[in-house]
Design a protein around this motif. Structure first.
Motif, PDB file in Angstrom:
ATOM      1  N   GLN A   1       2.515  -8.974   7.224  1.00 34.20           N
ATOM      2  CA  GLN A   1       2.149  -9.311   5.847  1.00 34.20           C
ATOM      3  C   GLN A   1       1.218  -8.268   5.233  1.00 34.20           C
ATOM      4  O   GLN A   1       1.337  -7.934   4.046  1.00 34.20           O
ATOM      5  CB  GLN A   1       1.509 -10.701   5.794  1.00 34.20           C
ATOM      6  N   PHE A   2       0.284  -7.754   6.025  1.00 34.34           N
ATOM      7  CA  PHE A   2      -0.605  -6.712   5.493  1.00 34.34           C
ATOM      8  C   PHE A   2       0.185  -5.433   5.193  1.00 34.34           C
ATOM      9  O   PHE A   2      -0.102  -4.725   4.221  1.00 34.34           O
ATOM     10  CB  PHE A   2      -1.738  -6.406   6.470  1.00 34.34           C
ATOM     11  N   GLU A   3       1.171  -5.140   6.021  1.00 35.01           N
ATOM     12  CA  GLU A   3       2.011  -3.970   5.784  1.00 35.01           C
ATOM     13  C   GLU A   3       2.790  -4.141   4.474  1.00 35.01           C
ATOM     14  O   GLU A   3       2.928  -3.194   3.691  1.00 35.01           O
ATOM     15  CB  GLU A   3       2.975  -3.779   6.959  1.00 35.01           C
ATOM     16  N   ARG A   4       3.281  -5.339   4.245  1.00 33.18           N
ATOM     17  CA  ARG A   4       3.975  -5.634   2.984  1.00 33.18           C
ATOM     18  C   ARG A   4       3.016  -5.509   1.796  1.00 33.18           C
ATOM     19  O   ARG A   4       3.375  -4.975   0.751  1.00 33.18           O
ATOM     20  CB  ARG A   4       4.546  -7.049   3.026  1.00 33.18           C
ATOM     21  N   PHE A   5       1.797  -6.000   1.972  1.00 31.13           N
ATOM     22  CA  PHE A   5       0.798  -5.941   0.904  1.00 31.13           C
ATOM     23  C   PHE A   5       0.499  -4.491   0.528  1.00 31.13           C
ATOM     24  O   PHE A   5       0.462  -4.132  -0.655  1.00 31.13           O
ATOM     25  CB  PHE A   5      -0.482  -6.650   1.346  1.00 31.13           C
ATOM     26  N   VAL A   6       0.287  -3.662   1.538  1.00 29.66           N
ATOM     27  CA  VAL A   6      -0.025  -2.245   1.307  1.00 29.66           C
ATOM     28  C   VAL A   6       1.119  -1.561   0.557  1.00 29.66           C
ATOM     29  O   VAL A   6       0.891  -0.751  -0.353  1.00 29.66           O
ATOM     30  CB  VAL A   6      -0.307  -1.531   2.646  1.00 29.66           C
TER      31      VAL A   6
ATOM     32  N   LEU B   1      -6.774  -2.421  -0.779  1.00 31.47           N
ATOM     33  CA  LEU B   1      -5.829  -1.609  -0.022  1.00 31.47           C
ATOM     34  C   LEU B   1      -6.418  -1.102   1.295  1.00 31.47           C
ATOM     35  O   LEU B   1      -5.783  -1.186   2.344  1.00 31.47           O
ATOM     36  CB  LEU B   1      -5.372  -0.420  -0.874  1.00 31.47           C
ATOM     37  N   GLU B   2      -7.626  -0.568   1.246  1.00 27.38           N
ATOM     38  CA  GLU B   2      -8.261  -0.020   2.450  1.00 27.38           C
ATOM     39  C   GLU B   2      -8.462  -1.109   3.502  1.00 27.38           C
ATOM     40  O   GLU B   2      -8.124  -0.922   4.680  1.00 27.38           O
ATOM     41  CB  GLU B   2      -9.603   0.615   2.087  1.00 27.38           C
ATOM     42  N   GLU B   3      -9.007  -2.229   3.075  1.00 26.37           N
ATOM     43  CA  GLU B   3      -9.245  -3.330   4.014  1.00 26.37           C
ATOM     44  C   GLU B   3      -7.927  -3.837   4.591  1.00 26.37           C
ATOM     45  O   GLU B   3      -7.824  -4.087   5.794  1.00 26.37           O
ATOM     46  CB  GLU B   3      -9.981  -4.483   3.319  1.00 26.37           C
TER      47      GLU B   3
END
Length: 270
Positions: free
Chosen positions: A88-93, A102-104
Motif C-alpha cells: 500500500q505504501f508503494e502504491r501511495f508513493v 512521500l518521504e515518510e
C-alpha cells in the motif's frame, strides 16, 4: 461514586461501539471516513482499517483520497501486516509523488519490506528486495531524518546475506569428507572473501579455504598430489600473512608440517 463512574464509563464505551457499528452499516462514505479517523487517532487500527477499506474505491480521484490512502496504508503498518503495508505504501508513493507524506511513506514501505525478511537459514529473496527498497530510499532522501535507522536496517540485512553465504560455504567444507569434493568449499570461500571483504568471518573463511586445500592435497591420487600439496602451501601462506595470531594458527601449522613431510617424498625439480 464507583458505581456512578462505572455507569459513565459503560455508557461511553457503548456509545463509542454504537457509533462504530453505525458507521460500518451506513452507506455514507463521509461518515465512514470520519469514524475511521476517530478510530485511527484512538489507536484502534483494525477498526479504522475496516472502515477505510470500505471506502477506498469511492474516494478514488477525490481531493481527500491522498489522506485516506496514507491513513489506510498506515493502519496496515500499525497492525504489523508487513506485506500489505509495503504494497500500500508503494502504491501511495506512485500515486502521490508530490505528497508531503512521500518521504515518510517511502521509508515505512521499505521498513515494512525489511520486516518481511526471513531468518538467514531460509531463502533470501525478501531480504534482497528489502535491501533494494531501503537503498533506493537512502539514495532519494540522503538528508532524511530516517537515514540513521535506514542505514542500521541495511546493515542488518547485509549481515543476514553475509551469514547465509558463509554458512553455505562452510557446509561445503563439512560435507566434502563424504563427497570428496574439496574444490567446492575452496571456490565457495574464495567467493565469500571477495564478496564480503570486511566480514567478521573472514579469518575463519581463510582457514577453511586452507583446510579444504590441505584435505584435497592429502587425499589426492599420486600423480596430482605434489601439485596440490604445493597449492595448499599458497593457501597456508595467505592465511598466515593475514592472521598470524589466529586461534586456528596452531592447527594450520600442524597441517603445514604434514604437507612439508609429504613433499619430502617427491624429488625437487632442478
Amino acid at each position: 461514586m464507583r458505581k456512578f463512574l462505572y455507569i459513565i464509563l459503560t455508557c461511553t464505551f457503548l456509545s463509542s461501539c454504537s457509533e462504530y457499528q453505525k458507521a460500518l452499516k451506513t452507506t455514507d462514505i463521509g461518515t465512514k471516513f470520519k469514524e475511521g479517523e476517530k478510530q485511527y487517532d484512538a489507536g484502534k487500527f483494525e477498526k479504522a482499517n475496516k472502515l477505510f477499506a470500505a471506502i477506498v474505491p469511492s474516494y478514488r480521484g477525490k481531493p481527500q483520497a491522498e489522506k485516506l490512502m496514507y491513513l489506510y496504508s498506515k493502519t496496515f503498518y500499525e497492525m504489523e501486516e508487513w506485506y500489505l503495508a509495503s504494497y500500500q505504501f508503494e502504491r501511495f508513493v506512485g500515486a502521490y509523488p508530490n505528497s508531503e507524506k512521500l518521504e515518510e511513506a517511502s521509508f515505512l514501505g521499505a521498513k515494512s519490506a525489511y520486516n518481511l525478511a526471513p531468518v538467514y537459514t531460509k531463502e533470501q529473496h525478501e531480504t534482497r528486495d528489502a535491501l533494494d527498497k531501503l537503498q533506493a530510499f537512502i539514495n532519494t532522501y540522503p538528508e532524511s531524518e530516517y537515514i540513521p535507522e535506514a542505514n542500521e536496517l541495511v546493515k542488518e540485512l547485509d549481515f543476514k546475506l553475509e551469514k547465509k553465504a558463509f554458512e553455505i560455504a562452510k557446509q561445503y567444507n563439512a560435507i566434502a569428507g563424504y563427497t570428496g569434493d574439496y574444490n567446492a568449499p575452496i571456490k565457495a570461500m574464495e567467493d565469500f572473501i571477495f564478496n564480503f571483504p570486511a566480514s567478521q568471518y573472514r579469518e575463519e573463511a581463510f582457514f577453511i579455504k586452507f583446510d579444504s586445500a590441505y584435505n584435497l592435497a592429502i587425499n589426492s591420487v599420486l600423480y596430482k598430489r605434489q601439485e596440490r600439496l604445493e597449492e595448499a602451501i599458497t593457501h597456508y601462506l595467505a592465511f598466515k600473512k593475514s592472521y598470524s595470531g589466529s586461534e586456528y594458527m596452531e592447527r594450520a601449522n600442524q597441517m603445514y608440517e604434514e604437507i612439508q613431510s609429504e613433499l619430502q617424498n617427491y624429488t625437487t625439480k632442478s
